[in-house]
Enzyme design. Structure first.
Site, PDB file in Angstrom:
ATOM      1  N   HIS A 175      30.131  56.651  49.711  1.00 39.67           N
ATOM      2  CA  HIS A 175      30.146  55.214  49.440  1.00 39.67           C
ATOM      3  C   HIS A 175      28.726  54.658  49.447  1.00 39.67           C
ATOM      4  CE1 HIS A 175      34.424  55.288  51.198  1.00 39.67           C
ATOM      5  NE2 HIS A 175      34.568  54.907  49.950  1.00 39.67           N
ATOM      6  N   CYS A 269      31.871  52.076  58.605  1.00 39.84           N
ATOM      7  CA  CYS A 269      33.134  52.589  58.048  1.00 39.84           C
ATOM      8  C   CYS A 269      34.326  52.300  58.956  1.00 39.84           C
ATOM      9  CB  CYS A 269      33.040  54.099  57.823  1.00 39.84           C
ATOM     10  SG  CYS A 269      31.829  54.594  56.597  1.00 39.84           S
TER      11      CYS A 269
END
Length: 279
Positions: A175, A269
């Protein structure tokens, strides 16, 4: 409940959603970090213990923490950032880009409905919160293996008053927040090799970029969590970036979640912010 508003990544964190890693394991390799740790896998009891300490740290700092119910069929559920994101005064529910995570969105939707929180579902094209960063009227969205340009175009239609900037990242990195993270109005952490040159140049024109080494990118040195008042939660092992942050006046709160990062995600996260103070 407090109004859900997140206008940046660094002002005082008020409300956040987490999920215990009680069922965490590397079941199907979906990123480079998992490939490295697949053989030894994850000690679930240690992961739970470390996550509990992380949550305690958030609570001690005055943050309201909500927990989603962990379900056995979702071994990656600890990474709540990916299943939703708050941009301005709107909460979005992601459309997961990996089959092993598909279905986590339903748990978040149910929680939001039960807690009378309106949301906008992203149902046509895959987009995950780890690729979405907000800084005032600008939203950075990573084009990755999990987030498509089509999803970004939908987001542009839903948020016409924002400047939405796509950033192409190397597919080796899961990501955008694995290679880039905004920590103040004028500072950001970056792993330069993960982002193409033209995007790096733009980010350098906007922020004072603090570089993370390749070794500390592997231990997710970019994936810190800013909780406000120049306080940042970071891993103890990432000594280089922690030193750089302290030299800039940040209070670095070191918490060990080394078992959790084996699956490819760290503090950012593991948190889905619902509300931050307006700066």
């Amino acid at each position: 409940m407090m109004k859900k508003t997140c206008t940046n990544e660094f002002s005082e964190l008020k409300e956040v959603i987490v999920c215990s890693p009680i069922h965490m394991k590397i079941k199907e390799i979906i990123n480079e970090t998992q490939k490295h740790f697949a053989k030894e896998n994850i000690d679930e009891s240690l992961a739970v213990k470390q996550h509990k300490k992380f949550v305690e740290t958030l609570v001690i700092n005055g943050i309201k923490v909500y927990g989603l119910p962990p379900e056995e069929q979702f071994p990656e559920q600890v990474f709540t950032r990916d299943i939703g994101f708050t941009l301005g005064d709107k909460v979005f529910v992601s459309h997961m880009g990996s089959d092993i995570r598909s279905g986590e969105e339903e748990i978040l939707r149910k929680w939001l409905q039960e807690n009378k929180t309106s949301f906008i579902p992203q149902s046509k094209h895959s987009i995950e919160g780890g690729d979405v960063l907000v800084d005032g009227s600008t939203i950075f969205v990573g084009i990755s293996g999990r987030t498509t340009i089509e999803a970004i175009n939908v987001l542009k239609e839903e948020l016409p008053s924002y400047k939405i900037l796509p950033i192409l990242i190397d597919k080796e990195y899961l990501h955008l927040d694995c290679v880039f993270n905004v920590i103040s109005p004028n500072e950001a952490i970056i792993f330069p090799e993960g982002i193409r040159e033209e995007d790096r140049q733009y980010l350098a024109s906007r922020y004072d970029l603090i570089e993370v080494t390749k070794e500390e990118q592997f231990t997710l040195g970019t994936n810190v969590l800013s909780i406000g008042s120049k306080k940042i939660i970071s891993l103890p092992c990432n000594k280089d970036i922690n030193t750089k942050l302290r030299m800039r006046g940040y209070e670095v709160i070191e918490v060990d979640i080394s078992e959790i990062i084996k699956s490819g995600g760290s503090f950012r996260c593991c948190t889905m912010p619902l509300a931050r103070a307006n700066r």
